[in-house]
Design a protein around this motif. Structure first.
Motif: not given
Ligand code: NAD
Length: 334
Positions: A145-150
């Motif tokens: 899911i790529g870079r974790v944002e939230q």
């Protein structure tokens, strides 16, 4: 991996002691040999159910040559001294969360442990071994899911423990949210800032002076933000959910139920069964896989995870949350 059976002692024959006894009973490479609890017949009762011996005094566990490893499930204020005594006696240790009553006590323990050769010491954040949470973490680590944002974590207990338990628990942030702090670190890495709100929704618990509900916001060093919602009671049952949102997608871990049957009608659709009841049922696989990982580390000389250092980091966040909730201000952590 070796097939050697690990001879385990449990210290504290309460709720979590019984959970670990069950995990040991279902494990092909572990055997419960000794149970210690100074009060009533708790040790005798649990030992008898599992063909083990019982003692009142934890010192008799540390001195017993038939014990390879100790699982500490006594009240939180006893953890640090019992971890140290067990490690000094040459036992491997799996200590329940929190690893100590305070950051200062946990750091003291870490520095004492650094002073001598000892067997593995692991901290019981079993969620890291829950198959769903572990799979989500593996997908994040693989870049799915790529870079974790939230991140969102919901963790609510079906009903509050007795006020006497709460009094020695260290408060909601060290007793309950500590699992969520470790879970957030598991996905987002180190945390830079904590903002917390405490609530008192259960009048019977007011005398404890502790919060019985909390909402915490964490900002990671990398800029990801997590929100954690805790409650010591939840009419719907043991509510354990998580969402991780990344730049390329999201991951959800929903509540588990005994079956996945849903009833769908013209004006109504819903799951049929209630949530798995409390930590014994919801995390049964996790406690067992945690034990497997502990046994592998002991038998094969590998690293344990989570470590005492992870236990300290979670306590740092718990103390920051307490400070934030009491002061009404965000708290930076280094
Ligand atoms: N990982 C988890 O999911 C989880 C769940 C529940 C509790 N816990 C942790 O486990 C610990 C115990 O919690 P619990 O809910 O089982 O509490 P509990 O009160 O049900 O059980 C604690 C037991 O320890 C015994 N005890 C007291 N003094 C002792 C001593 N000197 N030596 C040995 N035993 C002693 C008590 O008699 C009691 O039987 C706490 O630190 C809690 O944070 C972890």
């Amino acid at each position: 991996m070796t097939d050697k059976t690990l001879r385990v002692a449990i210290i504290g024959a309460g709720r979590i002691g019984r959970v670990h006894a069950q995990a040991i009973a279902s494990h092909p490479r572990a055997q419960l040999v000794l149970v210690s609890d100074p009060f009533g017949t708790a040790a005798e009762d649990l030992a008898a159910a599992h063909g083990a011996r019982a003692v009142k005094d934890a010192a008799d566990v540390f001195a017993d040559p038939e014990v390879d490893a100790v699982i500490i499930g006594s009240p939180t204020p006893l953890h640090a001294e019992q971890v140290l005594a067990a490690a000094r006696a040459g036992k491997a240790v799996l200590c329940e969360k929190p690893v100590a009553s305070s950051v200062a006590e946990a750091r003291e323990l870490e520095s004492e442990l650094a002073g001598f050769e000892h067997k593995p010491v692991m901290v019981g954040f079993q969620r890291r071994y829950d198959p769903s949470i572990k799979k989500a973490r593996d997908l994040v680590a693989a870049g799915e899911i790529g870079r974790v944002e939230q991140m969102t974590i919901q963790s609510r207990d079906p009903a509050a423990p007795p006020a006497s338990y709460i009094a020695s628990s260290g408060g909601i942030f060290k007793d309950c949210t500590i699992h969520d702090f470790d879970q957030a670190r598991f996905f987002m890495g180190d945390i830079a800032e904590v903002t917390a709100f405490g609530q008192n929704n259960i009048p019977q618990l007011a005398e404890t002076g502790d919060f019985d509900g909390a909402v915490v916001v964490l900002r990671s060093v990398d800029g990801a933000v997590a929100s954690i919602t805790n409650n010591r009671h939840c009419a719907a049952g043991y509510d354990q959910r998580m969402e991780v949102h990344g730049e390329d997608g999201s991951l959800f871990v929903d509540n588990l139920r005994p079956t996945s049957v849903t009833v769908n009608k013209k004006d109504f659709s819903a799951a049929q069964d209630p949530y798995l009841d409390y930590f014994l049922e919801r995390y049964a696989d996790a406690y067992r896989d945690e034990l497997t990982s502990f046994i592998d580390a002991i038998n094969d000389g590998g690293e344990v995870s989570p470590t005492v250092a992870d236990g300290i980091e979670a306590l740092v966040l718990a103390e920051a949350a307490e400070e934030s909730a009491r002061s009404g201000r965000p708290v930076r952590v280094s």
